[in-house]
Design a protein around this motif. Structure first.
Motif, PDB file in Angstrom:
ATOM      1  N   GLN A 239      -3.588   1.051  13.642  1.00  0.00           N
ATOM      2  CA  GLN A 239      -2.218   1.509  13.834  1.00  0.00           C
ATOM      3  C   GLN A 239      -1.710   1.214  15.239  1.00  0.00           C
ATOM      4  O   GLN A 239      -2.456   1.301  16.210  1.00  0.00           O
TER       5      GLN A 239
ATOM      6  N   PRO B 111       0.858   1.462   9.531  1.00  0.00           N
ATOM      7  CA  PRO B 111       0.747   2.914   9.407  1.00  0.00           C
ATOM      8  C   PRO B 111      -0.640   3.367   8.977  1.00  0.00           C
ATOM      9  O   PRO B 111      -1.269   2.742   8.122  1.00  0.00           O
TER      10      PRO B 111
ATOM     11  N   ILE C  22      -6.190   7.352   2.521  1.00  0.00           N
ATOM     12  CA  ILE C  22      -5.949   6.011   1.997  1.00  0.00           C
ATOM     13  C   ILE C  22      -7.050   5.719   0.983  1.00  0.00           C
ATOM     14  O   ILE C  22      -8.051   6.443   0.916  1.00  0.00           O
TER      15      ILE C  22
ATOM     16  N   SER D  80      -6.228   1.874   9.728  1.00  0.00           N
ATOM     17  CA  SER D  80      -5.296   1.870   8.598  1.00  0.00           C
ATOM     18  C   SER D  80      -5.912   1.402   7.286  1.00  0.00           C
ATOM     19  O   SER D  80      -5.232   1.341   6.278  1.00  0.00           O
TER      20      SER D  80
ATOM     21  N   ASN E 132      -1.469   6.005   7.292  1.00  0.00           N
ATOM     22  CA  ASN E 132      -1.495   6.543   5.938  1.00  0.00           C
ATOM     23  C   ASN E 132      -0.796   5.628   4.938  1.00  0.00           C
ATOM     24  O   ASN E 132      -0.506   6.030   3.817  1.00  0.00           O
ATOM     25  N   GLY E 133      -0.512   4.402   5.348  1.00  0.00           N
ATOM     26  CA  GLY E 133       0.059   3.439   4.425  1.00  0.00           C
ATOM     27  C   GLY E 133      -1.049   2.727   3.668  1.00  0.00           C
ATOM     28  O   GLY E 133      -2.223   2.827   4.012  1.00  0.00           O
TER      29      GLY E 133
ATOM     30  N   TRP F  11       1.266  -4.749   3.922  1.00  0.00           N
ATOM     31  CA  TRP F  11       1.467  -3.332   4.169  1.00  0.00           C
ATOM     32  C   TRP F  11       2.971  -3.074   4.257  1.00  0.00           C
ATOM     33  O   TRP F  11       3.788  -3.994   4.282  1.00  0.00           O
ATOM     34  N   GLN F  12       3.331  -1.784   4.297  1.00  0.00           N
ATOM     35  CA  GLN F  12       4.739  -1.415   4.414  1.00  0.00           C
ATOM     36  C   GLN F  12       4.999  -0.755   5.765  1.00  0.00           C
ATOM     37  O   GLN F  12       4.270   0.168   6.156  1.00  0.00           O
ATOM     38  N   GLU F  13       6.014  -1.252   6.458  1.00  0.00           N
ATOM     39  CA  GLU F  13       6.446  -0.603   7.702  1.00  0.00           C
ATOM     40  C   GLU F  13       7.154   0.699   7.345  1.00  0.00           C
ATOM     41  O   GLU F  13       8.193   0.686   6.688  1.00  0.00           O
ATOM     42  N   THR F  14       6.575   1.819   7.754  1.00  0.00           N
ATOM     43  CA  THR F  14       7.087   3.119   7.337  1.00  0.00           C
ATOM     44  C   THR F  14       8.515   3.359   7.789  1.00  0.00           C
ATOM     45  O   THR F  14       9.347   3.891   7.050  1.00  0.00           O
TER      46      THR F  14
ATOM     47  N   CYS G 188       4.245   2.222  -4.669  1.00  0.00           N
ATOM     48  CA  CYS G 188       2.973   1.517  -4.748  1.00  0.00           C
ATOM     49  C   CYS G 188       3.207   0.020  -4.622  1.00  0.00           C
ATOM     50  O   CYS G 188       4.237  -0.489  -5.076  1.00  0.00           O
TER      51      CYS G 188
END
Length: 435
Positions: A299, A330, A248, A284, A332-333, A346-349, A380
Motif C-alpha cells: 500500500q 489499497p 483479503i 495488499s 483491503n482491496g 486492482w481498484q483505486e479506492t 468484484c
C-alpha cells in the motif's frame, strides 16, 4: 514377342505380390483425427465418437476404458453420466504386432465450465445467498445451488467461492452455516460446517483438504481461525501471530498458506505463523504472473509510494518497483491476476478506477474508468485465466435501495468492453472460472 510380354507380365505380378506381402506384414499405424484428440473435454451425458485413422491391415481391434475392455470395433462411442477423467486405450493388431493410441477424456458436470458468480444475497437484499452460472454463450442460470439441492439454500452474506480438489468451499458471514462444501461439477451438497467459533466468516483456504483457515470481517477479532474439515468445526481461537491479518482472499503459494498481516507477509506452516517479510506499509495481497512468479502489492501513503515486489521461491523479495505517486494499492482491496499473462489488477479506492501493473515493463496504468464504462459500484473483479479478460461485477442499486441485482461487464486486455450481461446475480461477491 508373346514370350517377352509374358515375362514382363510375370515380373509385374511378382513385384505386386511382394508389395502386397510387404503391406500385409507391416505393423498397422494409428493417428488421431485431430492433434487435440489426446486430451478431450466433454459434458456429461453427451456422446463422443472416437474414430482414429488406421493405416495398414488389421486383424483385431480393442478399446480399453480405465483398464476394462469395452469394445472390439474400429470406432467407439463414448458417453458418461458421471464427471471424471477417463483413460481410453485403442489397440489394433495384425500378424506383425500391436499398435496402441491413448485418449484422455475429461467429463465435466453441468457447472464444470463457463463462469460461476457468487451472490452475497438474493433479490430481496436480505435473504439467502446464491450462485449463478454463465455458459460460454453468455446464458445465465440463477441460484444453481438450490436447483441442484431442492429445498436447500445457502446461508446469507456469502463472500468466497474457493476451489480445492474438485470441491467448492462457500463462506457465509451469517448463519446457520459458516462453510458449505459442494461438488465442483454438479453443485451437489457434500456437507456444511455450522459449528463455528468465529463470527462473520469471510475468506477460506486450504492446502490439504483436512485443515483450512478463515478470516473474518469482525475487526475486533481479526485473524486466522483454524478449520477442522474432518470434524467439521471452526475454532474460536485465533492462530497466534495472525491478529493483523488483512481482510483479503487468503493465498496459497507452493502448497503453503501465505497472506498479508498488516505490514508483514506471513505463512502458516505446521499450524504456526512464520513472518516472511516486513514492509513500511500494509501488504495488499499476493498474486501470480505468467512466468509462475509471485508478486506482492504494498500500500502507498503520503510518505511512501505504493510498490510491487517480486518474490523468489523462498518468498524473499528479488525485485521492487515503486509506482507513480498517483497510484495507491489499497490494503483491503482485491489484487487479482489470471496467472497466465503479465498483468496484475486492482481498484483505486478513492477514484473507483481499475488499474493494472505490467510485470514485464514494470509500468502501472489506469485501465477501466468505472464512470466512463457505466459502472456504478463494483463489488468484484476477476481475470479469466483462459483469455485474460477482466470481469467486473456492478451492483448499481446498493445506494438506491432498489433490487440488488448485479450486472457483469467483460473487458478484453486492451480495455475494450466485449460484453455486458444484465442481472447476472445479486450483489456478486466472487467470480470463479472452472478449469
Amino acid at each position: 514377342m508373346k514370350i517377352k510380354q509374358t515375362i514382363v507380365a510375370m515380373f509385374c505380378l511378382a513385384i505386386l505380390a511382394v508389395s502386397c506381402k510387404k503391406e500385409q506384414t507391416e505393423i498397422a499405424k494409428l493417428a488421431y483425427q485431430t492433434a487435440s484428440d489426446s486430451l478431450i473435454t466433454l459434458k456429461m451425458d453427451k456422446e463422443l465418437t472416437l474414430a482414429p485413422q488406421i493405416t495398414g491391415k488389421t486383424n483385431r481391434y480393442q478399446w480399453m476404458e480405465n483398464g476394462k475392455e469395452v469394445a472390439n470395433t474400429a470406432t467407439y462411442t463414448f458417453k458418461k453420466a458421471d464427471p471424471g477423467v477417463y483413460n481410453i486405450e485403442f489397440t489394433v493388431e495384425n500378424d506383425k504386432g500391436k499398435t496402441a493410441l491413448n485418449y484422455r477424456v475429461k467429463v465435466t458436470g453441468p457447472y464444470g465450465d463457463g463462469v460461476l458468480l457468487l451472490s452475497y444475497t438474493d433479490q430481496t437484499g436480505m435473504g439467502n445467498s446464491g450462485i449463478s452460472h454463465m455458459d460460454e454463450d453468455g446464458t445465465i442460470q440463477l441460484n444453481i445451488f438450490s436447483r441442484a439441492n431442492p429445498g436447500s439454500f445457502l446461508s446469507p452474506e456469502a463472500n468466497n467461492l474457493y476451489h480445492f480438489n474438485n470441491q467448492y468451499y462457500i463462506t457465509s458471514s451469517t448463519g446457520p452455516n459458516s462453510l458449505t462444501v459442494v461438488d465442483a461439477q454438479t453443485m451437489k451438497l457434500n456437507y456444511v460446517i455450522s459449528q463455528s467459533g468465529a463470527s462473520n466468516v469471510t475468506y477460506f483456504a486450504t492446502t490439504d483438504g483436512k485443515t483450512g483457515y478463515v478470516n473474518v470481517t469482525n475487526r475486533r477479532k481479526s485473524g486466522l481461525y483454524p478449520v477442522d474439515l474432518t470434524n467439521k468445526t471452526i475454532s474460536s481461537t485465533i492462530l497466534e501471530g495472525s491478529k493483523d491479518v488483512t481482510l483479503i482472499p487468503i493465498n496459497t503459494v507452493n502448497q503453503t498458506i501465505v497472506t498479508a498481516a498488516g505490514k508483514q507477509l506471513i505463512k502458516v506452516e505446521n499450524g504456526k505463523v512464520i513472518v516472511l517479510n516486513s514492509y513500511k506499509e500494509n501488504v495488499s495481497g499476493i498474486v501470480k504472473s505468467s512466468d509462475n512468479s509471485y508478486w506482492l502489492g504494498v500500500q502507498g501513503s503520503a510518505t511512501n509510494k505504493a510498490k510491487f515486489v517480486k518474490l523468489d521461491k523462498s518468498n524473499k523479495g528479488i525485485d521492487s518497483v515503486e509506482l507513480a505517486a498517483n497510484f495507491k494499492v489499497p490494503a483491503n482491496g482485491v489484487l487479482t491476476s489470471g496467472g497466465k499473462d503479465e498483468y496484475l489488477y486492482w481498484q483505486e479506492t478513492s477514484t473507483g478506477v481499475i488499474c493494472r501493473f505490467n510485470t514485464l515493463t514494470k509500468k502501472a496504468e489506469e485501465f477501466v474508468d468505472h464512470a466512463d464504462a457505466g459502472i456504478i459500484f463494483a463489488t468484484c473483479w476477476k481475470v479469466n485465466p483462459k483469455n485474460g479478460d477482466l470481469y467486473i461485477a456492478d451492483s448499481p442499486e446498493i445506494f438506491s435501495g432498489g433490487e440488488p441485482f448485479s450486472n457483469l461487464y467483460i473487458f478484453d486486455k486492451t480495455g475494450k468492453l466485449k460484453k455486458e450481461v444484465k442481472k447476472a446475480g445479486y450483489q456478486i461477491s466472487d467470480i470463479v472460472f472452472p478449469q
